[in-house]
Design an enzyme around this catalytic site. Structure first.
Site, PDB file in Angstrom:
ATOM      1  CE1 TYR A 230      -2.146   3.458   2.299  1.00 21.23           C
ATOM      2  CE2 TYR A 230      -3.460   2.788   0.407  1.00 21.23           C
ATOM      3  CZ  TYR A 230      -3.147   3.712   1.380  1.00 21.23           C
ATOM      4  OH  TYR A 230      -3.818   4.916   1.428  1.00 21.23           O
ATOM      5  CE  LYS A 234      -2.558   6.890  -1.873  1.00 19.25           C
ATOM      6  NZ  LYS A 234      -3.764   7.203  -2.681  1.00 19.25           N
TER       7      LYS A 234
END
Ligand SMILES: NC(=O)C1=CN([C@@H]2O[C@H](COP(=O)(O)OP(=O)(O)OC[C@H]3O[C@@H](n4cnc5c(N)ncnc54)[C@H](O)[C@@H]3O)[C@@H](O)[C@H]2O)C=CC1
Ligand SMILES: CC(C)[C@@H](O)CC[C@@H](C)[C@H]1CC[C@H]2[C@@H]3[C@H](O)CC4=CC(=O)CC[C@]4(C)[C@H]3CC[C@]12C
Length: 440
Positions: A230, A234
């Site tokens: 994750y 990002k």
């Protein structure tokens, strides 16, 4: 005004150029700030480097790319603006949609693009603003292009927010990185000039070494090293957005981008808060402290995050030279507390109690239990999805101080929180109480 539904036609590009407008001639450029420190290049250990592969958009947009956009500046006064919000039916996205309808007077059409459209969209009676619900997938370049075509501003919030192992690393990368690449390429090919990206504090940290980030800002030096899919996704997506600033879009003007980095968002619709509430109800109203109260975690009310997006999108035109290519932490007056103590600001008034002035279990035991959860998730995956709150990543993040303190957004585009802490707290408590009524 009835809500108009458009379902992006798979395989066939269906796009409508809505009278586009507005845009100021801007000379994009990196401001002096934000080139060092916490906005510097993060490192994703064991992840593919960014390739220069353009999305498959080029081919599928041949015709669309030919559509001429009216001069941006000369139509600003004549026509209302078209906004597109990707992920517009998510926790943050819904608040952005509603905030735009309430506080963006220039809005003529609001396109809500999401893989899963919420039924609440039907209720949006917005007078002069046309609300167009578009069911689509950001990983499908042609669907993104059809949604972007003719938009003046794109607010890109769509993403897979998964730190619990629900989605594969590949899927997280596909949605968060390739999806963002598709949004950028759609802007370039169709002539949309303003892109606000919802990044995350996780782009910076906490890093894999557990280094605290205490009241840091966009220029604080910090070793942003990640392993988890994750934060890696990002960080890569944010980098794509910032590097796209200044690219020429169809029509010859430059693309202007910025990225907003919210800390942990809370408020109406926060699923994790609901999970904590349900866990407490299952345990007879008790929650057991796992994290020392001394570990501070930055939190920000969803309404203030939505407001910052609306403001940044509005000011990005007027202040392109200053804001273009910049990152901004997003936080408000919410108190600095441990993640669990902060949650109790809302769960306490709803009848739950946090047991223990300090963690009830030694850290090594928590590490063991987190690892056991990860093993169980792996073993059970062929049969059932087991995704508890406690896993090695969530334990490490929860156990590492990460708070921000900065006035960059205020200085660059006048951001001030719209909701006070007291108001944010009350609104969240009311939501938990209402949500709790069907938590049984
Ligand atoms: N929740 C938090 O604490 C924080 C979230 N963020 C960022 O804010 C953004 C929104 O997050 P949340 O609202 O919390 O998540 P969410 O999961 O509630 O909303 C994400 C939305 O994106 C949509 N979506 C997912 N994959 C898609 C795809 N392939 N195509 C089209 N739509 C897709 C989902 O259907 C959902 O409506 C994300 O980019 C996240 O990284 C940043 C900082 C903190
Ligand atoms: C089980 C206990 C250890 C419990 O305290 C675990 C809490 C844990 C689920 C949360 C602690 C910190 C949260 C993350 C943080 O707010 C930063 C985030 C930013 C995002 O962009 C998405 C959400 C998140 C990763 C957020 C997720 C939940 C926590 C890990």
């Amino acid at each position: 005004m009835p809500v108009e539904h458009r379902v992006a036609a798979r395989g066939r590009l269906r796009a409508r150029v809505v009278g586009v407008v507005a845009g100021r001639v801007s000379v994009p450029g990196m401001g002096q700030e934000g080139e060092g420190g916490a906005s510097g290049r993060g490192r994703c250990v064991g992840w593919p480097a960014l390739d220069e592969r353009r999305g498959p958009l080029q081919a599928s947009l041949g015709t669309l790319g030919q559509r001429l956009q009216p001069g941006m500046a000369d139509s600003a006064q004549a026509q209302k603006l078209v906004y597109l919000v990707t992920g517009g039916c998510g926790f943050l996205g819904e608040h952005v949609v509603r905030m735009l309808l309430q506080r963006e007077p220039r809005l003529g059409e609001l396109r809500v693009f999401d893989r899963h459209l919420g039924p609440w969209l039907e209720e949006l009676k917005t007078g002069p603003v046309r609300v167009t619900a578009i069911q689509g997938d950001v990983t499908e370049a042609h669907e993104v292009a059809a949604a972007v075509a003719g938009a003046h501003v794109v607010i890109h919030t769509a993403g897979l927010v998964d730190v619990f192992g629900r989605a594969s690393p590949e899927t997280i990368h596909e949605v968060n990185v390739q999806g963002t690449r598709n949004v950028i390429e759609a802007c370039v090919q169709t002539g949309t000039r303003f892109l606000v990206y919802t990044s995350s504090m996780e782009v910076v940290g906490p890093n894999t070494k557990g280094h605290p980030f205490y009241r840091g800002n966009e220029d604080t030096l910090y070793e942003a090293v990640h392993r988890h899919p994750y934060p890696c996704s990002k960080a890569l997506a944010e980098r794509l957005v910032l590097e796209a600033n200044g690219r020429e879009v169809h029509g010859g003007l430059p693309l202007v981008t910025c990225a907003l980095r919210p800390t942990g968002i809370y408020g109406e619709g926060h699923q994790i808060m609901r999970d904590f509430y349900r866990q407490g109800l299952r345990l007879g109203g008790w929650l057991f402290r796992a994290i020392p109260a001394s570990v501070e975690h930055g939190r920000v009310y969803v309404g203030n995050v939505a407001w910052m997006h609306v403001l940044a999108a509005r000011e990005l035109e007027r202040r392109a030279a200053l804001m273009g290519g910049q990152v901004y932490f997003c936080y408000d007056g919410s108190p600095y507390k441990s993640y669990e103590d902060f949650n109790m600001e809302f769960l306490g008034p709803c009848g739950l109690q946090l047991v223990g002035a300090r963690p009830l279990l030694p850290y090594w035991l928590l590490v063991f239990l987190a690892a056991l959860n990860a093993l169980l998730q792996w073993l059970l995956r062929p049969l059932v999805l087991y995704a508890p709150l406690l896993n090695p990543y969530t334990l490490a993040v929860a156990n590492t101080t990460f708070t921000v303190s900065t006035d960059k957004a205020q200085r660059h585009f006048g951001y001030e929180p719209l909701f006070s802490w007291e108001d944010s707290r009350t609104r969240t408590i009311l939501w938990v109480q209402a949500a709790g009524s069907f938590a049984q």
